[in-house]
Structures are given as C-alpha cells and as structure tokens.
Design a protein around this motif. Sequence first.
Motif, short mmCIF file in Angstrom:
data_model
loop_
_atom_site.label_atom_id
_atom_site.label_comp_id
_atom_site.label_asym_id
_atom_site.label_seq_id
_atom_site.Cartn_x
_atom_site.Cartn_y
_atom_site.Cartn_z
N LEU A 175 47.47 36.09 32.90
CA LEU A 175 46.02 36.25 32.70
C LEU A 175 45.23 35.25 33.53
O LEU A 175 44.16 35.57 34.07
N ASN A 176 45.75 34.04 33.66
CA ASN A 176 45.08 33.01 34.46
C ASN A 176 45.05 33.37 35.94
O ASN A 176 44.25 32.81 36.70
N SER A 177 45.93 34.28 36.37
CA SER A 177 46.04 34.66 37.79
C SER A 177 45.29 35.94 38.11
O SER A 177 45.25 36.36 39.27
N LEU A 178 44.74 36.60 37.09
CA LEU A 178 44.09 37.90 37.28
C LEU A 178 42.57 37.78 37.22
O LEU A 178 42.02 36.87 36.60
N ASN A 179 41.91 38.74 37.83
CA ASN A 179 40.45 38.81 37.77
C ASN A 179 39.99 39.44 36.45
O ASN A 179 40.80 39.96 35.68
N LYS A 180 38.67 39.42 36.23
CA LYS A 180 38.12 39.89 34.95
C LYS A 180 38.39 41.36 34.70
O LYS A 180 38.53 41.79 33.56
N GLY A 181 38.47 42.16 35.75
CA GLY A 181 38.65 43.59 35.57
C GLY A 181 40.09 44.03 35.39
O GLY A 181 40.37 45.21 35.22
N ALA A 182 41.02 43.08 35.43
CA ALA A 182 42.46 43.40 35.32
C ALA A 182 42.85 43.65 33.85
O ALA A 182 42.03 43.50 32.94
N LYS A 183 44.10 44.02 33.66
CA LYS A 183 44.58 44.32 32.31
C LYS A 183 46.04 43.88 32.19
O LYS A 183 46.82 44.03 33.12
N LEU A 184 46.39 43.35 31.02
CA LEU A 184 47.77 42.96 30.74
C LEU A 184 48.26 43.63 29.47
O LEU A 184 47.66 43.47 28.40
N ILE A 185 49.35 44.38 29.60
CA ILE A 185 50.00 45.00 28.45
C ILE A 185 51.21 44.13 28.09
O ILE A 185 52.14 44.00 28.88
#
Length: 297
Positions: free
Chosen positions: A42-52
């Motif tokens: 999550l720290n490596s992703l932008n605001k529009g990304a998603k983690l399942i």
Amino acid sequence: MNKNYHHKSVLTKESIENLITDKNGIYIDATFGGGGHSYAILNSLNKGAKLISLDQDKESVNMNCIKDKRLHLFHSNFIKIRNILNKKNIKKVSGILVDLGMSSYQLDNIERGFSNQSNCILDMRMNKESTYSAKNVINESSKEKLFFIFKEYGEFKNAKKISYKIIEARSKNKILFSSDLVNIFFIKGTFKKRKKFLSRLFQSIRIEVNDEINALKNFLVESSKILFPKGRIAVISYHSIEDRITKYFFKKGILKEKIFKPLPFRMIHKKVIKPSFQEIINNPRSRSARLRIAEKI
C-alpha cells in the motif's frame, strides 16, 4: 492507514521492489498474516490503486489494524482467489505476493499447536474452522499414510522407522500434546541435530494438516490465469519442497498433470533471493526464506 503499524515481514524490500510495476494497478497479498507485506504494498501504490488481501486464518484477519480504503481483506484460502476476484468484479491483476511461512503470532501462540518448543495440544490448523488437525494425522493415519507424509513432506530417509515409532506409541496412549510426540524420539547427537529433526517432523505434519503442497500447486496454476501480461508474482518459501515446486513451475510451466504451452512465466532473477545477513540478525526466523519472482508472458 495506521502509521503506528510496525509488523516485520520477511524480504519485504526485495519483494515490493520486484513486484510493483504499475502504481495504479490491482495487487493481491495472498497470505495476509500480520499484514506487513500488505502495508508495504500500500505504501508503494498510488491513491487509485487497489489491494486484495486474504488469509485462511480468521484470527489474522480479525487482528488487522491497517486502515486504508484501498485494502480489501477477506477470510479465505488463496486457492479461492478467483471467487474473491469475481465478488469484486476483477478479472486480471497487476501482481501477486504469497508468503508461505507462518506469522509470529501463530508460532508463538501455544494454543495453535505449531511449535515443538512448548507443551501444547497438537493442532496446526491454519484455518481453525477445519476439522482436520495434527491430532487426527498422528492418531488416525495408516502406516502407509504416515510413511508418505514423512518421506515426501519431511524428506526423511528413515520415514518408515518414524512411522512405526508413532504407531507403537499411539497403541498404548493417544498422542495429544506436542510433548507426547517429541518424547517418542530419542535423537543422538547435538541439540542442533535434535532441533532440525523436530522441525522437519512438525513441518511434515503441518503440511499434511493444511494440504499446503496441493494448495501451492493449484495457486500457481491459477496465478497464470489472473495476471495481466507483464504482471508479476513473488513467492516466498521456507523449505526446499515449496521452493522446488515454484522454481520448476516458473521455468517449465509444468506441474505434472497441468502443462502450459507456451510457458506462462519468465524468471526475473536466475538466482533465488535470500535474506541479507542484517535481516537474519534482526529476524532469525527469516534465515530459511527464499524469494522467487516471475513475470507473466
């Protein structure tokens, strides 16, 4: 996201650097555990990304303290990942991380029965809703089944002898606690030799209880179908059986009955990635970890 979250996971930096190719993409943490890898993703992703993220251990899910709208956490075994993605109307993802080890919470909690270092009830279920535990394996398996478990999952040369000792012991009294199992065996030699034997013994039983090898094989096959082209998968394993399966599948695209043409993956690194000396000093449990990364062709 909770900024006070400090769970330490294994090979985190190496995993994330190789996994994230699209900061706006959809990623999967197939083994949430203590949440360390999910936090790093999550720290490596932008605001529009998603983690399942998912974990078959309900306690791990319930203890989650990551507060982030991009995180979607499920109580589920990773072999059911396609069902989870269908619920979220997701067909393809940009990357997958799977850490095949156990969390410190599982190892240190004597009620879970994973450790051979304390006198606890033989359990070893990753999913506590399962009815099949270490007690069932030890007290109900045939000698042929025990031989298979210790030969294939523990890679013991004397698997037959180990099986007979257990059958002889359980004919007198049920084997219910870790101490009951440990006391069956007298291991000549150093403390290190005894510790290695017991680790492999308990590993064998844990793999059987949780059907870990078949789960890994099915997941690898499934991962080749749900990744976007050039999407990546990172697998962290802790013993030679899992590492061999992962390496062979990434190189050959073959798991005996399932053959892919053309190959579904290409290896990102020819050599396996191991923890640094400093990481092992900081976290001794990381010493056996092995990371392999592949990219969807």
